[in-house]
Design a protein around this motif. Structure first.
Motif, short mmCIF file in Angstrom:
data_model
loop_
_atom_site.label_atom_id
_atom_site.label_comp_id
_atom_site.label_asym_id
_atom_site.label_seq_id
_atom_site.Cartn_x
_atom_site.Cartn_y
_atom_site.Cartn_z
N VAL A 84 0.73 -1.67 0.46
CA VAL A 84 0.04 -0.04 0.00
C VAL A 84 0.98 0.99 -0.33
CG1 VAL A 84 -1.82 1.65 1.35
CG2 VAL A 84 -1.94 -1.28 1.39
N VAL A 85 0.94 2.65 -0.64
CA VAL A 85 1.42 3.53 -0.86
C VAL A 85 1.09 4.76 -0.33
CG1 VAL A 85 2.70 4.73 -2.33
CG2 VAL A 85 3.25 2.59 -3.16
N LYS A 86 1.03 5.44 0.80
CA LYS A 86 -0.53 6.50 1.17
C LYS A 86 0.80 7.24 1.39
CE LYS A 86 -3.11 3.51 3.83
NZ LYS A 86 -3.27 3.53 5.69
N TRP A 87 0.08 8.99 0.61
CA TRP A 87 1.50 9.65 1.19
C TRP A 87 0.21 10.99 1.77
CZ3 TRP A 87 5.04 12.09 -2.08
CH2 TRP A 87 6.17 10.93 -2.73
N ARG A 94 -5.95 -4.11 -5.19
CA ARG A 94 -7.15 -3.68 -5.86
C ARG A 94 -7.24 -2.67 -6.84
NH1 ARG A 94 -9.28 -2.62 0.83
NH2 ARG A 94 -8.33 -5.18 1.56
N HIS A 95 -6.56 -2.89 -7.92
CA HIS A 95 -6.52 -1.92 -8.65
C HIS A 95 -7.14 -0.69 -8.28
CE1 HIS A 95 -4.61 -4.76 -10.92
NE2 HIS A 95 -5.43 -5.46 -10.50
N SER A 96 -6.59 -0.16 -6.90
CA SER A 96 -7.51 1.02 -5.88
C SER A 96 -6.63 2.64 -6.26
CB SER A 96 -8.07 0.31 -4.73
OG SER A 96 -8.49 1.35 -3.54
N LEU A 153 -5.49 11.22 -11.62
CA LEU A 153 -5.63 9.99 -11.20
C LEU A 153 -4.88 9.17 -12.75
CD1 LEU A 153 -8.44 10.17 -8.89
CD2 LEU A 153 -6.09 9.11 -7.61
N ASN A 154 -4.86 10.21 -13.57
CA ASN A 154 -4.89 8.83 -14.98
C ASN A 154 -3.56 8.72 -14.85
OD1 ASN A 154 -7.43 7.65 -15.66
ND2 ASN A 154 -8.06 10.32 -16.62
N TYR A 155 -2.73 9.51 -14.16
CA TYR A 155 -1.15 9.61 -13.84
C TYR A 155 -0.60 8.47 -13.46
CZ TYR A 155 3.78 11.64 -14.24
OH TYR A 155 5.04 11.56 -13.81
N SER A 156 0.59 7.91 -15.33
CA SER A 156 1.21 6.65 -14.43
C SER A 156 3.24 6.88 -15.04
CB SER A 156 1.11 5.60 -15.17
OG SER A 156 1.75 4.41 -15.15
N ILE A 157 3.84 7.45 -13.39
CA ILE A 157 5.05 7.20 -13.50
C ILE A 157 5.57 6.07 -14.70
CG2 ILE A 157 5.28 5.77 -11.37
CD1 ILE A 157 6.85 9.27 -12.21
#
Length: 360
Positions: A88-91, A107-109, A122-126
Motif C-alpha cells: 500500500v502506498v500512501k501520501w 485491488r487496483h484502487s 488520477l490518470n497519471y502513471s510514472i
C-alpha cells in the motif's frame, strides 16, 4: 529404406529445434515482468542489495504560485524478491492523519482525499510497465500556496514498512505593493523660547530665529512641527516576507539610511492562503533637513522572501520633500509661512544674517 532414414532425421532436427526454442522462450519469459498478480516482482522494483524500502523522495523544493500547470512528487522504493508484495502506498501532507493519496496495487484502487479532490491527476502513471510502481507518484494540477508543507510517502506491506518526508514551498511574490506617505503638521508653543535675565550670562550670544520672532512683547511664539508617515502595503504574498523602509543613500543605492518602523499590521487571507502586510514608518522633517538638507529624498520599501537557496526581492520607491518649519508670532505682526524658503542662515560675530526669498 532411404525414405525412412530421412523421416527419422527430420524428426530428430524438429525435436532439437523445438527444445531450443522452448528454452529461449522460457529465458525471455523470465526476463519480463508478470502482470497476472501483484505478488510478482519486476526487475525495476527489486532491491539488488536486499534492503527493502524507500530509496528516494523526489519533491520540488520551490514552486512559484500560478506559473506551473502540474508537478510530480515521486516516491522511489524497492521490494525484496520472494516476499509478499501486497503493498500500500500512501501520501500525507503535514500533520493530517488522513492520506491525500492512496494506492493499493492488489485491488487496483487509487483514491485522492476530499482536500485535494480534482487537484490530483488520477490518470497519471510514472511507470506504466510495472504493476507495483506505476501509480506510486502523485501529479498535482496547478499547485498553489495552500499546498505548501511537508509531504510524506509511506510504503507498507504485511512484512515491512518505510516512510520519507520532504518539504515543498509554493511561494507567491506580492501581487501589489503600494508605497505612499501622508504629512502631519502640529502647532505647539516653541520649546526654544526662554525667559531672559538682565545679566549677560543669561542672554544668549547668538539668539535663534524663533527667539527673534518671539522677542516682541505681548506676542507668543509657536512652532509647526512637520512629520511624514511612510506607509507600505504589500498584498497577496506568501510566505511571510521581510519588509524594510529606508532612505536611499546615493545614486548607486549604497549607504541606505534606515527608518524606524512604528507600526506593523498583518492580515491573513485564508481564501488565497496569502498575507497582506502593512509597515508604517515615521519621519521627522527637522531631522531629515539637519542630516541631508532641503533636497528631496528617495525612500524605498523593500520586500524580501527568504526561501531555501533563493531570494525573491520586490521594491517600490517614492520621493519625499521635507517641509521647513513655520514660526509664527500671534497677533499677525510677524509671520513666516511654510511656502517661504530659507536659503541661507549664517551666524557670524554674534550677529544673525538672514537671506530670505518671498518675504512679505
Amino acid at each position: 529404406m532411404i525414405l525412412s532414414s530421412w523421416l527419422s532425421l527430420l524428426f530428430t532436427l524438429s525435436s532439437l529445434t523445438m527444445a531450443t526454442a522452448s528454452k529461449l522462450f522460457q529465458g525471455y519469459k523470465k526476463s519480463l515482468p508478470t502482470y497476472s498478480s501483484p505478488s510478482s516482482t519486476s526487475s525495476s522494483s527489486v532491491c539488488n542489495d536486499g534492503e527493502w524500502g524507500i530509496r528516494s523522495l523526489i519533491v520540488p523544493e520551490l514552486v512559484e504560485n500560478g506559473t506551473t500547470e502540474s508537478i510530480v512528487l515521486d516516491c522511489i522504493y524497492c521490494l525484496n524478491e520472494g516476499e509478499d508484495h501486497r503493498i500500500v502506498v500512501k501520501w500525507f501532507l503535514n500533520d493530517d492523519p488522513q492520506p491525500i493519496y492512496q494506492w493499493i496495487p492488489e485491488r487496483h484502487s487509487r483514491h485522492a482525499s476530499k482536500r485535494l479532490s480534482g487537484r490530483i491527476n488520477l490518470n497519471y502513471s510514472i511507470d506504466s510497465a510495472n504493476p507495483l510502481t506505476q501509480y506510486r507518484a502523485i501529479n498535482i494540477i496547478k499547485p498553489t500556496t495552500d499546498l505548501s508543507g511537508d509531504y510524506s510517502c509511506v510504503v507498507m506491506s504485511p512484512d515491512n514498512g518505510d516512510s520519507k518526508k520532504a518539504k515543498m514551498i509554493v511561494y507567491a511574490p506580492p501581487t501589489k505593493i503600494e508605497f505612499n506617505y501622508t504629512r502631519e503638521v502640529k502647532e505647539m508653543p516653541s520649546a526654544l523660547r526662554k525667559t531672559r535675565g538682565d545679566s549677560k550670562e543669561d542672554s544668549p550670544l547668538n539668539p535663534s530665529f524663533e527667539e527673534l520672532l518671539s522677542s516682541s512683547p505681548s506676542h507668543s511664539s509657536y512652532t509647526q512641527s512637520s512629520t511624514g508617515l511612510l506607509r507600505c502595503d504589500i498584498k497577496g504574498v506568501y510566505p511571510m516576507p521581510e519588509v524594510s523602509i529606508y532612505r536611499i543613500g546615493d545614486e548607486n543605492g549604497t549607504n541606505p539610511w534606515p527608518v524606524t518602523v512604528v507600526d506593523t499590521r498583518i492580515e491573513e487571507d485564508k481564501h488565497r492562503h496569502a498575507y497582506n502586510v502593512r509597515k508604517v514608518s515615521l519621519i521627522n522633517d527637522a531631522t531629515l533637513i539637519k542630516k541631508f538638507g532641503l533636497q528631496p529624498s528617495i525612500f524605498e520599501c523593500l520586500v524580501t522572501l527568504q526561501l531555501p537557496n533563493k531570494k525573491v526581492v520586490k521594491r517600490q520607491k517614492i520621493m519625499y520633500t521635507p517641509v521647513v518649519n513655520t514660526f509664527q508670532a500671534k497677533g499677525g505682526q510677524h509671520r513666516l509661512g511654510t511656502t517661504f524658503l530659507i536659503t541661507l542662515l549664517t551666524v557670524f560675530s554674534g550677529k544673525l544674517v538672514l537671506t530670505l526669498l518671498g518675504w512679505q
